[in-house]
Design a protein around this motif. Sequence first.
Motif, PDB file in Angstrom:
ATOM      1  N   GLY A 231      42.501  40.920  39.731  1.00 37.89           N
ATOM      2  CA  GLY A 231      43.184  40.178  38.688  1.00 37.89           C
ATOM      3  C   GLY A 231      44.055  41.038  37.803  1.00 37.89           C
ATOM      4  O   GLY A 231      43.862  42.256  37.695  1.00 37.89           O
ATOM      5  N   ALA A 232      45.019  40.388  37.134  1.00 39.89           N
ATOM      6  CA  ALA A 232      45.974  41.109  36.293  1.00 39.89           C
ATOM      7  C   ALA A 232      45.293  41.779  35.098  1.00 39.89           C
ATOM      8  O   ALA A 232      45.681  42.877  34.697  1.00 39.89           O
ATOM      9  CB  ALA A 232      47.062  40.157  35.816  1.00 39.89           C
ATOM     10  N   ALA A 233      44.273  41.145  34.527  1.00 38.59           N
ATOM     11  CA  ALA A 233      43.598  41.721  33.356  1.00 38.59           C
ATOM     12  C   ALA A 233      42.958  43.058  33.722  1.00 38.59           C
ATOM     13  O   ALA A 233      43.090  44.052  32.984  1.00 38.59           O
ATOM     14  CB  ALA A 233      42.551  40.750  32.827  1.00 38.59           C
ATOM     15  N   THR A 234      42.261  43.095  34.854  1.00 38.06           N
ATOM     16  CA  THR A 234      41.649  44.356  35.288  1.00 38.06           C
ATOM     17  C   THR A 234      42.719  45.369  35.663  1.00 38.06           C
ATOM     18  O   THR A 234      42.579  46.567  35.401  1.00 38.06           O
ATOM     19  CB  THR A 234      40.717  44.115  36.481  1.00 38.06           C
ATOM     20  OG1 THR A 234      39.741  43.133  36.127  1.00 38.06           O
ATOM     21  CG2 THR A 234      40.001  45.393  36.878  1.00 38.06           C
ATOM     22  N   ALA A 235      43.796  44.893  36.274  1.00 35.68           N
ATOM     23  CA  ALA A 235      44.872  45.804  36.677  1.00 35.68           C
ATOM     24  C   ALA A 235      45.462  46.532  35.475  1.00 35.68           C
ATOM     25  O   ALA A 235      45.853  47.702  35.590  1.00 35.68           O
ATOM     26  CB  ALA A 235      45.962  45.030  37.406  1.00 35.68           C
ATOM     27  N   ARG A 236      45.522  45.872  34.346  1.00 31.51           N
ATOM     28  CA  ARG A 236      46.056  46.550  33.147  1.00 31.51           C
ATOM     29  C   ARG A 236      45.165  47.721  32.753  1.00 31.51           C
ATOM     30  O   ARG A 236      45.658  48.766  32.291  1.00 31.51           O
ATOM     31  CB  ARG A 236      46.209  45.542  32.012  1.00 31.51           C
ATOM     32  CG  ARG A 236      47.328  44.543  32.258  1.00 31.51           C
ATOM     33  CD  ARG A 236      47.583  43.629  31.067  1.00 31.51           C
ATOM     34  NE  ARG A 236      48.716  42.752  31.334  1.00 31.51           N
ATOM     35  CZ  ARG A 236      48.634  41.541  31.854  1.00 31.51           C
ATOM     36  NH1 ARG A 236      47.432  41.034  32.154  1.00 31.51           N
ATOM     37  NH2 ARG A 236      49.709  40.819  32.072  1.00 31.51           N
TER      38      ARG A 236
END
Length: 492
Positions: A231-236
Amino acid sequence: MNLTPYQMYINGRYCEAQSGNRFDSLTPSTAQPWASFPDATEVDADIAVTAAHQAFVSPAWAGLTATARGKLLRTLGDLIADHRELLAELESRENGKLIRETRGQMGYLPEFFYYMAGLADKIEGQTLPVDKSDMMAYTLHEPMGVVAAIVPWNSPLYLTAIKMAPALAAGNTLVIKPSEHASASIVALGKLVEQAGFPAGVVNIITGYGPSAGAALTRHPLVRHVAFTGGAATARHVVRSSAENFAHLSLELGGKSPQIVFPDADIDSAVNGIVAGVFAASGQSCVAGSRLLIHDSIYDEVVARVCERASRICIGDPLAEETEMGPMTTLAQLDIADNMVQQAISEGAVLRYGGQRVECNGGWYFQPTLLESDSSSNSLMQEEVFGPVTAAIRFHTEAEALALANDTRYGLAAGIWTRDIARAHRLSKAVRSGIIWVNTYRVVSAMAPIGGFGDSGYGREGGIEAVLSYTEKKTVWVNLSSEPMSDPFVMR
């Protein structure tokens, strides 16, 4: 209840976490625990990365020719083929994906290793036509070092293979961290790596949670490349961690992929493609075609037919041959799907089919669901569900369809349904997505790059580009002149 105990695979040995702590994994079809795994922490991540680094510089791996690496990869592909039934059953048990699909994935998985095995000794540099007659210059592609591969729960082995195969073909070593919700099939891969003959430490597998084991990998000073799917949140967090070690990144994130259906489309094929795109795998796919953009002249027919087909989907045990849709992998994901449907309705979307949880053996099941929206700003048109939920909207012109397709911060995949070949090429060029499927959906190949635009991440997995992305490019200058160097204070 007797749980199957699994261990981590580090430096060629199966082992426990240094703390001795373990966690249970639940099977989503019953919500009951079935296996337990070591709960790795930063200490374990450091041990695994150190082992990978030592293997990277050891003659047992670094001294192999590229052709020899390719042979090891081919042997591993053969072993996966030999054990595909076991691997398929493990994945279906731990993430709820249909055994029909996991069998298909395991049957094709060796092709990724065969393809990358063939590329291993074809990673070539160039001789450069430099503008200096007394100099020769050429380039080399060299492996980076330790690769951290962080893999989600929806397709663990497939998403591992598209990282592992090119990274090893290029000469790197790996530490793999699967999701805590689906670790068994990747841990089982360790035995096959050993049987294939890879030197100890070349492939390491640690199990645990993202904030502890995963985060420690992404910021470790010896990690040179982080290959992340999720997911994008973890990717950040991954991107921020890479500021600590300047690791290269490849990020394959989520999507809000459109399926665009024109009046001249083969409606039977389009309906099947829509069902495959969002209801197969219970919608738990990064490329799920979760936005239906349908021409006004055929809108009612297509929506009615998708709803009718959804009503006949057989929901149940993913290990049963007759099942067409299994459970959500986690209770949290089930809650997200439920809440997002209710939110969309509160914003004006109209529920046409589904929208309810399904009682089945205590598992985490959700109906295949279709809603209608008259606005592209509805949350269901903008936010990834990662569940069997799709939203339909009308369009009247090709220009309107294109605007709707690109009205998203994501850009992973898109489906275009039309018999007009010119239109298909126009839209394939104009839609901002990394993958375009024309008159089909959810097709993959070891030879085809996968990756997205915008919030769907960057970097590509699959194809020749994938191998090169795991290398550093080096330029070598050779002075061909027998004359002494000229003025040392002037750059040539």
